[in-house]
Design an enzyme around this catalytic site. Structure first.
Site, PDB file in Angstrom:
ATOM      1  N   ASP A  49      94.744  24.976  64.256  1.00 14.48           N
ATOM      2  CA  ASP A  49      93.995  23.713  64.166  1.00 14.48           C
ATOM      3  C   ASP A  49      94.791  22.609  64.837  1.00 14.48           C
ATOM      4  O   ASP A  49      96.025  22.605  64.766  1.00 14.48           O
ATOM      5  CB  ASP A  49      93.750  23.370  62.678  1.00 14.48           C
ATOM      6  CG  ASP A  49      92.549  22.466  62.488  1.00 14.48           C
ATOM      7  OD1 ASP A  49      92.577  21.330  63.000  1.00 14.48           O
ATOM      8  OD2 ASP A  49      91.579  22.887  61.827  1.00 14.48           O
ATOM      9  N   ASP A  76      95.998  23.407  70.121  1.00 16.81           N
ATOM     10  CA  ASP A  76      94.678  23.037  70.636  1.00 16.81           C
ATOM     11  C   ASP A  76      94.035  24.257  71.298  1.00 16.81           C
ATOM     12  O   ASP A  76      94.659  24.881  72.174  1.00 16.81           O
ATOM     13  CB  ASP A  76      94.849  21.892  71.649  1.00 16.81           C
ATOM     14  CG  ASP A  76      93.536  21.195  71.929  1.00 16.81           C
ATOM     15  OD1 ASP A  76      92.555  21.884  72.297  1.00 16.81           O
ATOM     16  OD2 ASP A  76      93.473  19.971  71.761  1.00 16.81           O
ATOM     17  N   GLN A 100      84.013  20.439  68.160  1.00 19.34           N
ATOM     18  CA  GLN A 100      83.495  19.095  67.945  1.00 19.34           C
ATOM     19  C   GLN A 100      82.170  19.359  67.225  1.00 19.34           C
ATOM     20  O   GLN A 100      81.214  19.845  67.846  1.00 19.34           O
ATOM     21  CB  GLN A 100      83.319  18.415  69.306  1.00 19.34           C
ATOM     22  CG  GLN A 100      82.868  16.972  69.265  1.00 19.34           C
ATOM     23  CD  GLN A 100      81.600  16.726  68.500  1.00 19.34           C
ATOM     24  OE1 GLN A 100      81.637  16.187  67.368  1.00 19.34           O
ATOM     25  NE2 GLN A 100      80.474  17.121  69.051  1.00 19.34           N
ATOM     26  N   TYR A 167      75.151  18.619  71.771  1.00 22.95           N
ATOM     27  CA  TYR A 167      75.802  19.529  70.825  1.00 22.95           C
ATOM     28  C   TYR A 167      75.106  20.892  70.834  1.00 22.95           C
ATOM     29  O   TYR A 167      75.750  21.949  70.878  1.00 22.95           O
ATOM     30  CB  TYR A 167      75.777  18.912  69.422  1.00 22.95           C
ATOM     31  CG  TYR A 167      76.266  19.839  68.334  1.00 22.95           C
ATOM     32  CD1 TYR A 167      77.625  20.123  68.190  1.00 22.95           C
ATOM     33  CD2 TYR A 167      75.372  20.435  67.431  1.00 22.95           C
ATOM     34  CE1 TYR A 167      78.077  20.971  67.190  1.00 22.95           C
ATOM     35  CE2 TYR A 167      75.812  21.273  66.429  1.00 22.95           C
ATOM     36  CZ  TYR A 167      77.168  21.544  66.313  1.00 22.95           C
ATOM     37  OH  TYR A 167      77.607  22.396  65.313  1.00 22.95           O
TER      38      TYR A 167
HETATM   39  N1  LIG Z   1      78.939  21.386  59.084  1.00 20.06           N
HETATM   40  C1  LIG Z   1      77.771  21.861  59.511  1.00 20.06           C
HETATM   41  O1  LIG Z   1      76.697  21.508  58.996  1.00 20.06           O
HETATM   42  C2  LIG Z   1      77.722  22.866  60.636  1.00 20.06           C
HETATM   43  C3  LIG Z   1      76.466  23.399  61.004  1.00 20.06           C
HETATM   44  C4  LIG Z   1      76.420  24.330  62.028  1.00 20.06           C
HETATM   45  C5  LIG Z   1      77.573  24.743  62.667  1.00 20.06           C
HETATM   46  N2  LIG Z   1      78.767  24.186  62.310  1.00 20.06           N
HETATM   47  C6  LIG Z   1      79.968  24.632  63.025  1.00 20.06           C
HETATM   48  O2  LIG Z   1      80.931  25.079  62.074  1.00 20.06           O
HETATM   49  C7  LIG Z   1      82.246  24.840  62.568  1.00 20.06           C
HETATM   50  C8  LIG Z   1      83.069  24.064  61.563  1.00 20.06           C
HETATM   51  O3  LIG Z   1      82.452  22.789  61.352  1.00 20.06           O
HETATM   52  P1  LIG Z   1      82.910  21.797  60.187  1.00 20.06           P
HETATM   53  O4  LIG Z   1      81.688  21.142  59.676  1.00 20.06           O
HETATM   54  O5  LIG Z   1      83.825  22.488  59.254  1.00 20.06           O
HETATM   55  O6  LIG Z   1      83.700  20.697  61.041  1.00 20.06           O
HETATM   56  P2  LIG Z   1      85.189  20.123  60.845  1.00 20.06           P
HETATM   57  O7  LIG Z   1      85.327  18.971  61.801  1.00 20.06           O
HETATM   58  O8  LIG Z   1      85.459  19.846  59.410  1.00 20.06           O
HETATM   59  O9  LIG Z   1      86.079  21.342  61.325  1.00 20.06           O
HETATM   60  C9  LIG Z   1      86.412  21.568  62.678  1.00 20.06           C
HETATM   61  C10 LIG Z   1      87.896  21.882  62.720  1.00 20.06           C
HETATM   62  O10 LIG Z   1      88.256  22.161  64.070  1.00 20.06           O
HETATM   63  C11 LIG Z   1      89.449  21.462  64.380  1.00 20.06           C
HETATM   64  N3  LIG Z   1      89.465  21.214  65.832  1.00 20.06           N
HETATM   65  C12 LIG Z   1      88.646  20.387  66.542  1.00 20.06           C
HETATM   66  N4  LIG Z   1      88.975  20.416  67.844  1.00 20.06           N
HETATM   67  C13 LIG Z   1      89.996  21.310  67.968  1.00 20.06           C
HETATM   68  C14 LIG Z   1      90.768  21.772  69.072  1.00 20.06           C
HETATM   69  N5  LIG Z   1      90.543  21.319  70.318  1.00 20.06           N
HETATM   70  N6  LIG Z   1      91.751  22.674  68.841  1.00 20.06           N
HETATM   71  C15 LIG Z   1      92.006  23.126  67.579  1.00 20.06           C
HETATM   72  N7  LIG Z   1      91.308  22.715  66.500  1.00 20.06           N
HETATM   73  C16 LIG Z   1      90.314  21.815  66.690  1.00 20.06           C
HETATM   74  C17 LIG Z   1      89.378  20.184  63.565  1.00 20.06           C
HETATM   75  O11 LIG Z   1      90.639  19.566  63.361  1.00 20.06           O
HETATM   76  C18 LIG Z   1      88.766  20.712  62.266  1.00 20.06           C
HETATM   77  O12 LIG Z   1      89.757  21.164  61.375  1.00 20.06           O
HETATM   78  C19 LIG Z   1      82.064  24.124  63.909  1.00 20.06           C
HETATM   79  O13 LIG Z   1      82.108  25.089  64.930  1.00 20.06           O
HETATM   80  C20 LIG Z   1      80.678  23.529  63.814  1.00 20.06           C
HETATM   81  O14 LIG Z   1      80.102  23.316  65.078  1.00 20.06           O
HETATM   82  C21 LIG Z   1      78.876  23.265  61.313  1.00 20.06           C
END
Ligand SMILES: NC(=O)c1ccc[n+]([C@@H]2O[C@H](COP(=O)([O-])OP(=O)(O)OC[C@H]3O[C@@H](n4cnc5c(N)ncnc54)[C@H](O)[C@@H]3O)[C@@H](O)[C@H]2O)c1
Length: 350
Positions: A49, A76, A100, A167
Site C-alpha cells: 500500500d 506504489d 483510485q 472510473y
Molecule cells: N468501496 C466501494 O464501494 C467499491 C465498489 C466497487 C469496487 N471497489 C474497489 O475496491 C477496491 C478497494 O476500494 P476501497 O473502497 O477499499 O478504497 P480505499 O481507498 O479505502 O482503498 C484503496 C487502497 O489502495 C491504496 N492505494 C491507492 N493508490 C495506490 C498506489 N498507487 N499504490 C499502492 N497502493 C495504493 C490506498 O492507500 C488504499 O489503502 C478498489 O479497487 C475499488 O475500486 C470499491
C-alpha cells in the site's frame, strides 16, 4: 436476506488452500477487512500500500491476528520497486484492491485515475504473470456496466461492458487486461464486480453514501441528496465482500463474478435506514445532480457466485447500516475524547 433454496456448498480442492496472499491496497477500507479475514483463515498475508487513502490504524484487527510490521510493504503499484514484493516473496494469490476508488475523484482527475487504475493494474498483472502467481483476485465495479435499462436488472456478468464515467472506464480496462493476461499468459483470475460496498472504517469526503450520511447526521449536519433520491444502487456489506474474497482464494479462477446483494435500494431508503439507526431525525435537502449522465439504477445478478463459489451475502442492509452507524459514532466519540487530551498537551507544552 435471501438464503439459497438449495445448499450449493462447493468444497475446494485442498491443494488450493493458499499459503501466501499479497493484498494490494490492504490498508484501505475493503483491504483491511480482507487482510483480517485472511489471517483468520491461517494464510500468511502481506500488504502492499502507498497509504494515499489507506491508514495503518485500519490494520489493528489484523495485527491482533498476527500481522507484523514486516508484513506491511510501503510501495506504489505504478513502480517496478512497488511490485518487487511479488517477485521476491512469491505469493500464491494476489488480491488486487489498490486503486483510485472514487467516481467523483475520477471525474475531477481522469489522468490520475487512469494512472493508478489502468497503468498500476497492468504493472501488478505483469508482475503476477512473470512471478508464477496461482491466482489473481481483482476488484472491479458495477460502474463498468454504465446505465443499464430497468428491464435488464439485475445485470449478469455477460452483459455488455459500457461504462459512462472515467472510473467505470478505468475499471473496465482492468477487467479487459485480466482477460488478456488470462488468455495470453495463462494467468488464472477471479474478477469480482462489487456493488456499493459499505460498512465500518469507510471514511473520507468521497466515500460511500451510508458512511457520509451517518457522519453528517451524527455530526449535526444536514444531509444533501442529489436528484429526487429514487435512484437505486446495490449495497453489499464489507464483511460479505471479505468473505467472498476468502472463499475465492480457495478456488481456481472463475473469471468475472458479481459480488453484491442483488437488490436495488434507493438513496431515500438508505437515508431512512441511517436515520433510524442513528436516532437523528433531520430532513434531507434535495439538490439537482451537479453532473450529467449519472447511472439511474443498478443491481447485480449474484447467481454465478452462488453456483461457482458457494457464496451468498449474509448481512442484511438494516443490520449492516447499524454496524456502520456504531462505527461512525465510535470514531466521532474518539475524536471528542482525544481533543481534551490535545488541549491538555498544548497547555502543558505552552
Ligand atoms: N468501496 C466501494 O464501494 C467499491 C465498489 C466497487 C469496487 N471497489 C474497489 O475496491 C477496491 C478497494 O476500494 P476501497 O473502497 O477499499 O478504497 P480505499 O481507498 O479505502 O482503498 C484503496 C487502497 O489502495 C491504496 N492505494 C491507492 N493508490 C495506490 C498506489 N498507487 N499504490 C499502492 N497502493 C495504493 C490506498 O492507500 C488504499 O489503502 C478498489 O479497487 C475499488 O475500486 C470499491
Amino acid at each position: 436476506m435471501d438464503q439459497p433454496v438449495v445448499a450449493v456448498g462447493v468444497d475446494p480442492p485442498t491443494d488450493l488452500i493458499p499459503g501466501r496472499v499479497l493484498v494490494t491496497g490492504g490498508a484501505g477500507f475493503i483491504g483491511s477487512h480482507v487482510v483480517a479475514r485472511l489471517m483468520l483463515m491461517g494464510s500468511q498475508v502481506r500488504v502492499l500500500d502507498n497509504f494515499s487513502t489507506g491508514r495503518i490504524e485500519n490494520l489493528a484487527d489484523a495485527a491482533y491476528g498476527g500481522l507484523t510490521e514486516a508484513d506491511v510493504v510501503s510501495g506504489d503499484i505504478r513502480t517496478p520497486e512497488g511490485v518487487e514484493v511479488i517477485h521476491q516473496w512469491q505469493p500464491d494469490v494476489v488480491v488486487h484492491l489498490a486503486a483510485q476508488p472514487s467516481v467523483p475523484a475520477a471525474r475531477r482527475s481522469p489522468l490520475y485515475d487512469a494512472d493508478v487504475n489502468v497503468f498500476g493494474t497492468v504493472n501488478v498483472l505483469d508482475a503476477c504473470a512473470r512471478g508464477g502467481v496461482r491466482l489473481v483476485i481483482n476488484a472491479a465495479s458495477s460502474a463498468i456496466f454504465g446505465s443499464v435499462p430497468a428491464h435488464d436488472l439485475p445485470v449478469r456478468e455477460d452483459y455488455p461492458i459500457a461504462p459512462v464515467s472515467p472510473y467505470g472506464v478505468s475499471k473496465a480496462a482492468g477487467v479487459h487486461y485480466l482477460d488478456w493476461y488470462g488468455r495470453q499468459h495463462g494467468l488464472p483470475y477471479t474478477s469480482m464486480v462489487f456493488g456499493n460496498v459499505y460498512g465500518p472504517r469507510q471514511e473520507g469526503s468521497d466515500c460511500g453514501v451510508v458512511s457520509l450520511m451517518a457522519d453528517a447526521l451524527l455530526g449535526g449536519r444536514q444531509v444533501v441528496i442529489y436528484d429526487d433520491g429514487t435512484q437505486t444502487r446495490d449495497f453489499i456489506h464489507v464483511s460479505d465482500v471479505a468473505e467472498a474474497i476468502a472463499v475465492a482464494c480457495h478456488h481456481p479462477g472463475v473469471g468475472m463474478v458479481n459480488i453484491s446483494s442483488g437488490r436495488q435500494t434507493s438513496v431515500n431508503e438508505v437515508y431512512d435506514t441511517v436515520r433510524e439507526a442513528s436516532g437523528v431525525g433531520n430532513a434531507a435537502r434535495y439538490e439537482p445532480l451537479p453532473w450529467p449522465g449519472e447511472v439511474r439504477n443498478m443491481a447485480l445478478d449474484t447467481r454465478k457466485a452462488r453456483e461457482l463459489l458457494g457464496w451468498y451475502p449474509k448481512i442484511g442492509f438494516t443490520e449492516g447500516v447499524r454496524m456502520t452507524v456504531r462505527d461512525a459514532r465510535r470514531r466521532q466519540a474518539g475524536s471528542q475524547i482525544l481533543s481534551p487530551v490535545r488541549a491538555l498537551e498544548r497547555a502543558v507544552s505552552g
